[in-house]
Design an enzyme around this catalytic site. Structure first.
Site, short mmCIF file in Angstrom:
data_model
loop_
_atom_site.label_atom_id
_atom_site.label_comp_id
_atom_site.label_asym_id
_atom_site.label_seq_id
_atom_site.Cartn_x
_atom_site.Cartn_y
_atom_site.Cartn_z
N ALA A 123 8.41 -4.23 7.20
CA ALA A 123 7.81 -5.23 5.90
C ALA A 123 6.39 -5.58 5.51
O ALA A 123 6.42 -7.03 6.68
CB ALA A 123 8.71 -6.01 6.10
N THR A 125 4.65 -4.63 2.26
CA THR A 125 4.90 -4.11 1.43
C THR A 125 5.42 -5.89 0.25
O THR A 125 6.15 -5.96 0.53
CB THR A 125 5.88 -3.19 0.36
OG1 THR A 125 5.20 -2.07 1.11
CG2 THR A 125 5.38 -2.93 -1.43
N GLU A 126 4.59 -6.28 -0.79
CA GLU A 126 4.77 -6.75 -1.63
C GLU A 126 4.08 -6.40 -2.86
O GLU A 126 4.04 -5.45 -3.17
CB GLU A 126 4.04 -8.22 -1.36
CG GLU A 126 4.49 -8.78 -0.34
CD GLU A 126 3.55 -9.84 0.49
OE1 GLU A 126 3.21 -10.49 0.13
OE2 GLU A 126 3.83 -9.98 1.41
N ARG A 267 22.11 36.08 -7.97
CA ARG A 267 22.21 35.92 -9.82
C ARG A 267 21.27 37.68 -10.06
O ARG A 267 20.31 38.09 -9.95
CB ARG A 267 20.92 35.06 -9.96
CG ARG A 267 20.66 34.42 -11.53
CD ARG A 267 21.52 34.59 -12.07
NE ARG A 267 21.72 33.89 -13.64
CZ ARG A 267 22.08 33.92 -14.09
NH1 ARG A 267 23.26 33.84 -13.86
NH2 ARG A 267 21.92 33.43 -15.82
N GLU A 363 4.22 5.40 2.33
CA GLU A 363 3.67 5.15 3.69
C GLU A 363 2.15 5.22 3.53
O GLU A 363 1.45 6.40 3.72
CB GLU A 363 4.20 6.30 4.99
CG GLU A 363 6.03 4.92 5.72
CD GLU A 363 6.16 5.53 6.98
OE1 GLU A 363 5.06 6.25 7.34
OE2 GLU A 363 7.13 5.36 6.84
N1 COS Z 1 -6.55 2.18 12.87
C1 COS Z 1 -7.42 0.85 13.84
N2 COS Z 1 -7.99 0.28 13.09
C2 COS Z 1 -8.03 0.08 11.47
C3 COS Z 1 -7.15 1.29 11.02
C4 COS Z 1 -6.45 2.42 11.97
N3 COS Z 1 -6.31 3.27 11.24
N4 COS Z 1 -7.76 1.25 10.32
C5 COS Z 1 -7.71 0.26 9.35
N5 COS Z 1 -8.57 -0.42 10.61
C6 COS Z 1 -8.90 -1.57 10.57
C7 COS Z 1 -10.59 -2.04 9.96
O1 COS Z 1 -10.66 -1.21 11.65
C8 COS Z 1 -10.74 -3.04 10.11
O2 COS Z 1 -10.94 -4.00 11.22
P1 COS Z 1 -12.47 -5.15 11.13
O3 COS Z 1 -12.21 -6.18 10.51
O4 COS Z 1 -12.95 -4.85 12.79
O5 COS Z 1 -13.72 -3.82 10.68
C9 COS Z 1 -9.58 -3.48 9.73
O6 COS Z 1 -8.30 -2.99 9.90
C10 COS Z 1 -9.55 -3.23 8.05
O7 COS Z 1 -9.72 -1.87 7.61
P2 COS Z 1 -10.18 -1.46 6.25
O8 COS Z 1 -11.77 -2.16 5.47
O9 COS Z 1 -10.63 -0.20 6.01
O10 COS Z 1 -9.40 -1.93 4.95
P3 COS Z 1 -9.32 -1.52 3.71
O11 COS Z 1 -8.06 -2.76 3.46
O12 COS Z 1 -10.82 -1.23 2.81
O13 COS Z 1 -8.28 -0.42 3.70
C11 COS Z 1 -6.81 1.39 3.84
C12 COS Z 1 -7.77 0.42 3.29
C13 COS Z 1 -6.53 2.35 2.44
C14 COS Z 1 -6.98 2.52 4.76
C15 COS Z 1 -5.67 1.13 3.36
O14 COS Z 1 -5.68 -0.78 2.62
C16 COS Z 1 -4.42 1.26 3.50
O15 COS Z 1 -3.88 2.42 4.49
N6 COS Z 1 -3.49 1.38 2.52
C17 COS Z 1 -2.22 1.85 2.62
C18 COS Z 1 -0.83 0.90 2.33
C19 COS Z 1 0.19 2.07 2.24
O16 COS Z 1 0.47 2.47 3.04
N7 COS Z 1 1.53 0.85 2.37
C20 COS Z 1 2.66 1.50 2.88
C21 COS Z 1 3.76 0.38 2.33
S1 COS Z 1 3.88 0.51 4.08
S2 COS Z 1 5.58 1.94 4.24
#
Ligand code: COS
Length: 384
Positions: A123, A125-126, A267, A363
């Site tokens: 959980a 997503t919002e 077909r 995802e």
């Molecule tokens: N593994 C471990 N840590 C990670 C990571 C990974 N793969 N990706 C990011 N982080 C960490 C970063 O290192 C950062 O930590 P610090 O604060 O210490 O620097 C923190 O998490 C934030 O990372 P970032 O600045 O890249 O975050 P953003 O908000 O820019 O994220 C993306 C961007 C696009 C990567 C992210 O928002 C994303 O994946 N979104 C999609 C989410 C999704 O899949 N939603 C579907 C619903 S779930 S079914």
């Protein structure tokens, strides 16, 4: 192609294939039509021990990795992505516990998940937090020995059907992504209820529901890992789960190719089977080539992830992106090969095309996958 599976991996394929051919394919149209959760099929997967594939043996699992999950999901996806999604979402839901949960937490939850006695859900997503995963509004506040959660989660796969929920909530708004934490919420916890059940274009056998936390109180030890590390747990979880979505794509596309090829041989138009017309044969050739290319990338990615579990974001995103864009193209072409029949509900291809669309969205949308790959390239070429 021979992918040199071990005996155990071949067994996973054979068991998942049998469930797909004997249970999923015969029931998929009806479950889709009735938007019904596949309870009996889930039971059969549990009896075949498939829910324990990725869970260590000490917690009652099979001790496999992402590759074993991919092999099972490819088969389920060939039959029905809605049913495959139900399986995949439970793995997604329990990965946070597997990755960052305490020993006590693992002992409490993993055996039930491995045995298929309980299902999990993830959980995050919002309404206002989709691609921007750190924009979560749900809050968790510590009150004595309990956390108190407030907020609403949207579009949660297995919502209302799972018993174990891993939930992302803000514990310190000032800290941005470092202010989020993850918790386990159980069905029946006070203040936790289910909201609207969604009606969807595809994957209609999977349950998609709102989760409502209204002063939901849970014990203090339901925090997963450390406070403030929730966003990192989310990202690590998605790195592990995304190849599974790629696997649903490869399986789905294989199923669509099978339907199209069989139809094209049967077909007859202008006095000949339509496969003997180059226009159709070339479509099938492109479909088959794309499926095999995606499978090769997916298997290599999954094996790499199991062998080197760190720094897997890029290869994980690539496998999801490539396989699911491919599945959208191949299912669309399968409908085209079947022509008018392909558009009718009597044939499975229209459902396959409807189901393919979600793979490019959930995802992490395929635009987000490209962002992840781009960010990793940016880092790599800095080092060069
Ligand atoms: N593994 C471990 N840590 C990670 C990571 C990974 N793969 N990706 C990011 N982080 C960490 C970063 O290192 C950062 O930590 P610090 O604060 O210490 O620097 C923190 O998490 C934030 O990372 P970032 O600045 O890249 O975050 P953003 O908000 O820019 O994220 C993306 C961007 C696009 C990567 C992210 O928002 C994303 O994946 N979104 C999609 C989410 C999704 O899949 N939603 C579907 C619903 S779930 S079914």
């Amino acid at each position: 192609m021979d992918y040199f599976l071990t005996e155990e991996q071949q067994m996973v394929v054979d068991v998942a294939r049998q469930i797909t051919d004997e249970l999923i394919i015969p029931q998929r149209a009806e479950l889709d039509e009735r938007e019904e959760y596949p309870r009996e099929i889930i039971k059969a997967m549990a009896q075949a021990d498939l829910f324990g594939l990725y869970i260590p043996e000490e917690y009652g699992g099979f001790g496999g990795g992402i590759f074993e999950v991919v092999l099972a999901l490819e088969q389920f996806g060939r039959g029905c992505v809605g049913i495959g999604t139900t399986y995949a979402a439970s793995a997604l839901g329990i990965f946070p516990v597997l990755l960052d949960g305490s020993e006590e937490m693992k002992e409490k939850y993993l055996p039930d998940i491995a045995a298929g006695r309980k299902q999990a859900a993830f959980a995050l997503t919002e309404a206002g937090a989709g691609s921007d995963a750190s924009a979560v509004q749900t809050t968790a506040v510590l009150d004595g020995e309990e956390w108190v959660l407030n907020g609403t989660k949207q579009w949660i796969t297995n919502g209302g059907e799972a018993q174990v929920y891993t939930v992302v909530a803000v514990t310190d708004r000032e800290k941005g992504p470092r202010g989020a934490s993850m918790f386990v919420v159980e069905e029946g916890d006070p203040g936790f209820s289910y909201g609207k059940k969604e009606k969807k274009l595809g994957i209609r056998a999977s349950a998609t529901r709102e989760l409502i936390f209204d002063n939901c109180r849970i014990p203090k030890d339901r925090l997963i890992g450390r406070q403030g590390m929730g966003f990192v747990t989310v990202m690590k979880t998605l790195d592990k789960s995304r190849p599974g979505i790629g696997a649903l794509g490869v399986g789905l596309a294989q199923g669509a190719l099978d339907e199209a090829a069989v139809y094209a041989k049967q077909r007859v138009q202008f006095g000949k089977p339509i496969i003997s017309f180059q226009a159709v044969a070339h479509m099938l050739a492109d479909m088959a080539t794309q499926v095999e290319a995606a499978r090769a990338l997916l298997y290599a990615a999954a094996r790499h992830i199991d062998a080197h579990p760190k720094n897997i974001s890029k290869i994980s995103a690539m496998s999801k992106l490539f396989a699911t864009d491919m599945a959208m193209r191949v299912t669309t072409d399968a409908v085209q090969v079947l022509g008018g029949y392909g558009y009718m509900r009597e044939y499975p291809t229209e459902k396959m095309m409807r189901d393919a669309k979600i793979l490019q969205i959930y995802e992490g949308t395929n635009q987000i996958q490209r962002n992840v790959i781009g960010q990793e390239l940016n880092k790599e070429y800095n080092r060069a």
